[in-house]
Enzyme design. Structure first.
Site, short mmCIF file in Angstrom:
data_model
loop_
_atom_site.label_atom_id
_atom_site.label_comp_id
_atom_site.label_asym_id
_atom_site.label_seq_id
_atom_site.Cartn_x
_atom_site.Cartn_y
_atom_site.Cartn_z
N LYS A 19 0.90 -1.25 0.08
CA LYS A 19 -0.04 0.08 0.12
C LYS A 19 0.75 1.27 -0.04
O LYS A 19 1.93 1.11 0.18
CB LYS A 19 -1.00 0.08 1.30
CG LYS A 19 -0.18 0.10 2.56
CD LYS A 19 -1.07 -0.27 3.77
CE LYS A 19 -0.30 -0.15 5.05
NZ LYS A 19 -0.83 -0.75 6.20
N ARG A 60 -10.86 0.11 14.50
CA ARG A 60 -10.51 1.01 13.58
C ARG A 60 -11.64 0.18 12.75
O ARG A 60 -12.81 -0.11 13.29
CB ARG A 60 -9.15 1.06 13.08
CG ARG A 60 -9.07 2.31 12.44
CD ARG A 60 -7.43 2.19 12.03
NE ARG A 60 -6.78 1.08 11.44
CZ ARG A 60 -5.69 0.93 10.92
NH1 ARG A 60 -4.75 1.93 10.96
NH2 ARG A 60 -5.27 0.02 10.24
N TYR A 62 15.61 30.41 7.15
CA TYR A 62 14.21 30.94 7.67
C TYR A 62 14.04 30.81 9.24
O TYR A 62 14.52 29.93 9.83
CB TYR A 62 13.14 30.02 7.34
CG TYR A 62 12.64 30.24 5.69
CD1 TYR A 62 12.29 31.37 5.08
CD2 TYR A 62 12.44 29.17 4.90
CE1 TYR A 62 11.86 31.59 3.91
CE2 TYR A 62 12.31 29.04 3.54
CZ TYR A 62 11.95 30.63 3.05
OH TYR A 62 11.50 30.52 1.79
N MET A 99 11.37 24.40 2.03
CA MET A 99 10.63 23.56 0.94
C MET A 99 11.46 22.89 0.00
O MET A 99 11.32 21.40 -0.24
CB MET A 99 9.62 24.75 0.05
CG MET A 99 8.74 23.88 -0.71
SD MET A 99 7.52 24.96 -1.65
CE MET A 99 6.76 25.85 -0.38
C1 LIG Z 1 -0.12 -1.64 6.72
C2 LIG Z 1 -0.71 -2.76 7.34
C3 LIG Z 1 -0.06 -4.06 7.56
C4 LIG Z 1 1.50 -4.11 7.42
O1 LIG Z 1 1.96 -3.45 8.62
P1 LIG Z 1 3.49 -3.16 8.97
O2 LIG Z 1 3.54 -2.65 10.10
O3 LIG Z 1 4.20 -2.36 8.11
O4 LIG Z 1 4.07 -4.69 8.84
C5 LIG Z 1 -0.70 -5.11 7.82
N1 LIG Z 1 -1.96 -5.32 7.69
C6 LIG Z 1 -2.71 -4.15 7.80
C7 LIG Z 1 -4.08 -4.25 7.66
C8 LIG Z 1 -2.11 -2.96 7.30
O5 LIG Z 1 -2.94 -1.98 7.28
#
Ligand SMILES: *Cc1c(COP(=O)(O)O)cnc(C)c1O
Length: 381
Positions: free
Chosen positions: A45, A143, A271, A319
């Protein structure tokens, strides 16, 4: 035309990391008398944690992972359009998504809310198809997922659906990377009870998965049929955990010095005048800033490598630029700067950078800006 600030992504390292994880799973499973080790569900992801979703997914598919996982349907579609054929799980909620991509691109959605079930059923009916999916149970992270303690009410409609085929059940840990938290154990036990309860309701022979990187390292009882590493694939061990796994960093981030100048005692740089020279100093300008994803908290706190030495970031990160103190070093425009990675005998990891500014390594790599070119090759020199 190539900008000087480049992320070099080592696909061979990422593939090797997935094989190292698989080998560990196989070893431990054999030692525990399991006939079949868990498979690897590789999490790609968020543009593969900033490393580039398509090249990384291609490398992991070739390395033999069982499945890939994305945050949303759009990410999955991008992988399919690029020719990825491995099964792809979509983690996200589906309630407000355009679900056609799930069917057209053969993605495996997660049902984690009643609204998602209804939305997916509607698509299934419209297309005259039975759609495969994974069922997510919330074991306490609060969640996504159906509450573990309310299954009697929610599950009959899901398990009984004629339009959905539940291939797997999973949960996600909220505190796997908090060693002192016993909640990790609580979640695992709740998930075990959930499996039993679902079985009693008629959902049997489904795959189970739960372990992110931290859980994978901490407790073999969380492995079930698939493990879901993200961070480990990219060669980063989730802090504060340690691992004996032989992992290689998935990327290095380098730039080049574009200017060097002398600063007199009492003068500022950058800055806000957040740094003042306490004597004659030489500073070097590096063309990478917060637009490239370098956190502003690196101001006066970060470190980069120049000439094989660790040199401090001085003043504010702007930036498009940052300034580093190279006093006493022979430094010239064009010289390499390593922001993450090796130079000479020194190295800086994403984990170290995260610790320096009080954030997590996931954030460091995911935020690497779109302006930074990802170059694919070995980062080892
Ligand atoms: C992002 C995610 C993972 C992987 O997590 P890591 O800590 O990067 O290994 C696994 N399961 C779900 C549902 C996630 O959202």
């Amino acid at each position: 035309m190539i900008r000087p600030t480049i992320a070099t992504v080592d696909l061979e390292a990422i593939a090797a990391n997935s094989r190292a994880i698989a080998a560990m799973l196989a070893r431990e499973a054999a030692a525990a008398g399991r006939t079949q080790p868990p498979g690897v569900l590789a999490v790609v992801k968020a543009n593969a944690y900033g490393h580039g979703a398509v090249p990384v997914a291609t490398a992991l598919e070739a390395a033999g992972v069982a499945m890939l996982a994305c945050a949303d349907i759009e990410e999955g579609v991008t992988l399919r359009r690029a020719g990825i054929r491995a099964p792809i799980l979509v983690f996200g909620a589906l309630s407000v998504s355009d679900l056609d991509g799930v069917v057209e691109y053969g993605l495996t959605p997660t049902v984690s809310t009643p609204a998602a079930v209804r939305a997916l059923e509607a698509v299934a009916v419209r297309r005259g198809r039975v759609l495969p999916c994974h069922l997510k149970i919330d074991t306490g992270m609060n969640r996504l997922g159906f509450r573990h303690d309310n299954l009697g009410r929610t599950m009959p409609a899901v398990i009984g659906s004629r339009h959905l085929r539940i291939e797997a059940v999973y949960t996600h840990f909220g505190t796997a990377d908090v060693p002192e938290s016993s909640f990790f154990d609580d979640q695992r036990r709740r998930f075990d009870r959930t499996s039993a309860a679902l079985g009693a309701m008629g959902l049997r022979d489904v795959v189970r998965h739960a372990a992110n990187s931290a859980a994978l390292l901490r407790d073999t009882r969380t492995w079930y049929d698939l493990v879901r590493p993200g961070l480990l694939l990219y060669g980063i061990v989730p802090p504060p955990l340690a691992s004996a796994l032989d992992l290689r960093p998935g990327l290095s981030l380098t730039s080049r010095i574009v200017a060097v100048k002398g600063v007199r005692s009492g003068e500022i740089a950058g800055y806000g005048g957040r740094w003042t020279a306490d004597g004659p100093r030489t500073i070097a300008i590096v063309p990478a800033g917060y637009a490239d994803g370098l956190d502003t908290r690196l101001s006066n706190r970060g470190v980069v490598l120049v000439g094989g030495r660790r040199v401090p970031v001085v003043g504010a990160v702007s930036m498009d630029m940052l300034t580093v103190d190279v006093t006493g070093l022979d430094v010239n425009p064009g010289d390499e700067v390593v922001i993450i990675g090796h130079q000479g005998d020194e190295h800086i990891t994403a984990r170290e950078m995260a610790a320096a500014i009080g954030t997590i390594p996931w954030e460091i790599v995911c935020r690497l800006g779109a302006r930074i070119e990802r170059r694919y090759g070995s980062s080892e020199k």
